[in-house]
Design an enzyme around this catalytic site. Structure first.
Site, PDB file in Angstrom:
ATOM      1  CG  HIS A 126      -2.056   1.232   1.169  1.00 13.40           C
ATOM      2  ND1 HIS A 126      -3.298   0.931   1.382  1.00 13.40           N
ATOM      3  CD2 HIS A 126      -1.592   2.397   1.598  1.00 13.40           C
ATOM      4  CE1 HIS A 126      -3.881   2.192   1.432  1.00 13.40           C
ATOM      5  NE2 HIS A 126      -2.755   3.367   1.731  1.00 13.40           N
ATOM      6  CD  GLU A 127       1.639   3.552   3.849  1.00 10.33           C
ATOM      7  OE1 GLU A 127       1.800   4.544   3.149  1.00 10.33           O
ATOM      8  OE2 GLU A 127       0.586   3.181   4.321  1.00 10.33           O
ATOM      9  CG  HIS A 130       0.364   6.153  -0.836  1.00 14.06           C
ATOM     10  ND1 HIS A 130      -0.767   6.385  -1.549  1.00 14.06           N
ATOM     11  CD2 HIS A 130      -0.059   5.424   0.381  1.00 14.06           C
ATOM     12  CE1 HIS A 130      -1.793   6.068  -0.819  1.00 14.06           C
ATOM     13  NE2 HIS A 130      -1.713   5.582   0.416  1.00 14.06           N
TER      14      HIS A 130
END
Length: 224
Positions: A126-127, A130
């Site tokens: 997820h990170e 980003h």
């Protein structure tokens, strides 16, 4: 009595290895039960244990997790190589399991906040999404539409919205469960942006970019 008899009747001396194992076991027992340790010692040892576990899992994922290795490869191809020091294990507040700092160009993994190794893997992916968006698309995180787009992609592509994960959160659903999860979590994240005045604004930002960003699976070929 012969020397052989004397030797066989004496008590065995514990080896340094035995003592080390016993000390580790005693420490672990103390952390679990609190016996023989002050509350401060227990908290400190538990935090150290979480930190060691997080660092071990991080190393394993950066070398062996197909999804993490894939993201690291594409970040490097985009001109933003990620080294182990760019992914930091640290204590966090109760509300999150990870975060990406655009200013520092680093990811924080919130040690002790993971249900299991798979949960940490999904959080890391997820990170990394980003980080990929920030590198490749020059995201302006104060622009709520930009933020919403990256949150939609990160929640959709990371595994954060798998059925069993949603069930654990208390959101059972059998109809468009993935989309509902992605939308809900994106709104929550955008609402937490200091530039967002209220939930209605967060919902509007997510709705405005939903179709294009949900369908954008780069660098994956499809939703992971």
């Amino acid at each position: 009595m012969s020397s052989q008899d004397s030797s066989s009747s004496s008590s065995p001396t514990p080896s340094s290895s035995d003592n080390s194992i016993f000390k580790r076991w005693s420490r672990t027992f103390g952390v679990i039960t609190g016996v023989g340790m002050t509350e401060e010692e227990r908290r400190s040892e538990l935090e150290a244990h979480h930190g060691r576990t997080c660092e071990t899992w991080k190393r394993e994922m950066m070398n062996y997790s197909p999804s993490v290795v894939f993201m690291l490869k594409h970040l490097k191809m985009s001109g933003c190589p990620v080294a182990p020091e760019h992914i930091v294990c640290a204590p966090c507040d109760f509300s999150r399991s990870g975060g990406f700092s655009p200013q520092a160009g680093a990811i924080v993994m919130c040690q002790g906040k993971f249900f299991n190794k798979r949960h940490m893997e999904d959080t890391l992916v997820h990170e990394l999404v980003h980080m990929y968006d920030h590198c490749k698309f020059k995201v302006d995180w104060n622009d709520l539409r930009h933020h919403a787009c990256s949150e939609i992609r990160a929640n959709s592509l990371s595994g954060d919205c798998r059925y069993m994960r949603e069930l654990r959160r208390g959101f059972p659903s059998f109809s468009k469960q993935h989309q509902a999860c992605v939308r809900r979590r994106a709104v929550l994240s955008v609402r937490a942006n200091p530039a967002c005045p209220d939930e209605a604004t967060a919902e509007r930002a997510v709705n405005e970019v939903w179709e294009s960003c949900f369908n954008d699976t780069r660098p994956f070929d499809e939703i992971y």
